[in-house]
Design a protein around this motif. Structure first.
Motif, PDB file in Angstrom:
ATOM      1  N   UNK A   1      21.874  18.747  47.509  1.00  0.00           N
ATOM      2  CA  UNK A   1      22.995  19.082  48.395  1.00  0.00           C
ATOM      3  C   UNK A   1      22.915  18.280  49.696  1.00  0.00           C
ATOM      4  N   UNK A   2      21.712  18.130  50.242  1.00  0.00           N
ATOM      5  CA  UNK A   2      21.546  17.341  51.463  1.00  0.00           C
ATOM      6  C   UNK A   2      21.908  15.884  51.239  1.00  0.00           C
ATOM      7  N   UNK A   3      21.533  15.351  50.087  1.00  0.00           N
ATOM      8  CA  UNK A   3      21.889  13.967  49.775  1.00  0.00           C
ATOM      9  C   UNK A   3      23.393  13.804  49.615  1.00  0.00           C
ATOM     10  N   UNK A   4      24.054  14.816  49.058  1.00  0.00           N
ATOM     11  CA  UNK A   4      25.506  14.739  48.879  1.00  0.00           C
ATOM     12  C   UNK A   4      26.223  14.846  50.218  1.00  0.00           C
ATOM     13  N   UNK A   5      25.711  15.689  51.104  1.00  0.00           N
ATOM     14  CA  UNK A   5      26.342  15.875  52.410  1.00  0.00           C
ATOM     15  C   UNK A   5      26.117  14.668  53.307  1.00  0.00           C
ATOM     16  N   UNK A   6      24.927  14.103  53.273  1.00  0.00           N
ATOM     17  CA  UNK A   6      24.551  13.004  54.155  1.00  0.00           C
ATOM     18  C   UNK A   6      24.124  11.811  53.305  1.00  0.00           C
ATOM     19  N   UNK A   7      25.074  11.115  52.705  1.00  0.00           N
ATOM     20  CA  UNK A   7      24.699  10.006  51.820  1.00  0.00           C
ATOM     21  C   UNK A   7      24.128   8.829  52.607  1.00  0.00           C
ATOM     22  N   UNK A   8      23.264   8.084  51.954  1.00  0.00           N
ATOM     23  CA  UNK A   8      22.696   6.889  52.568  1.00  0.00           C
ATOM     24  C   UNK A   8      23.739   5.785  52.662  1.00  0.00           C
ATOM     25  N   UNK A   9      23.539   4.856  53.567  1.00  0.00           N
ATOM     26  CA  UNK A   9      24.508   3.777  53.747  1.00  0.00           C
ATOM     27  C   UNK A   9      24.217   2.590  52.830  1.00  0.00           C
TER      28      UNK A   9
END
Length: 135
Positions: free
Chosen positions: A115-123
């Protein structure tokens, strides 16, 4: 010595049973996602684990680090043997419950990380590993 050993084993059974009840309570809190209750129950589990360790140290002092099966054969006491067998059964239940709780915790952490990866995706550009998971 035999009487003292029986007393320690009955006390150990009592504490192990209380630890098992605490693990069941932890499982209930894990399933209902009660974070603050989980924090409280962890402290209870740690305290009960220390009690078990202290009783185990006392038992080992009495048996002089010999195995319990050897000591039971020496005494030929059915009550002592029954106590030992019930403790072994309870330890198996404890191990299963502990493993279940650990699996639930890992599963929950994995979901939270996703969920954290989906909310704050890497650039950066996405790459995939051999299992099809993104890095």
């Amino acid at each position: 010595m035999e009487l003292k050993l029986q007393q320690i084993m009955s006390e150990e059974y009592r504490v192990l049973n209380a630890l098992y009840e605490s693990l069941l309570e932890q499982n209930k809190y894990l399933l209902s996602r009660e974070v603050f209750s989980l924090d409280r129950i962890v402290k209870v589990i740690e305290a009960k684990s220390k009690d078990v360790a202290n009783l185990e140290i006392e038992r080992r002092k009495i048996t002089k680090d010999r195995s319990m099966r050897e000591v039971i054969k020496e005494f030929k006491d059915k009550e002592l043997e029954n106590s030992y067998n019930t403790i072994v059964e309870l330890l198996d239940k404890l191990k299963f419950q502990k493993d279940t709780n650990e699996m639930l915790i890992k599963q929950s952490l994995g979901f939270t990380n996703q969920m954290l990866r989906a909310i704050n995706p890497g650039v950066g550009a996405k790459t995939y590993n051999a299992f099809g998971k993104s890095r």
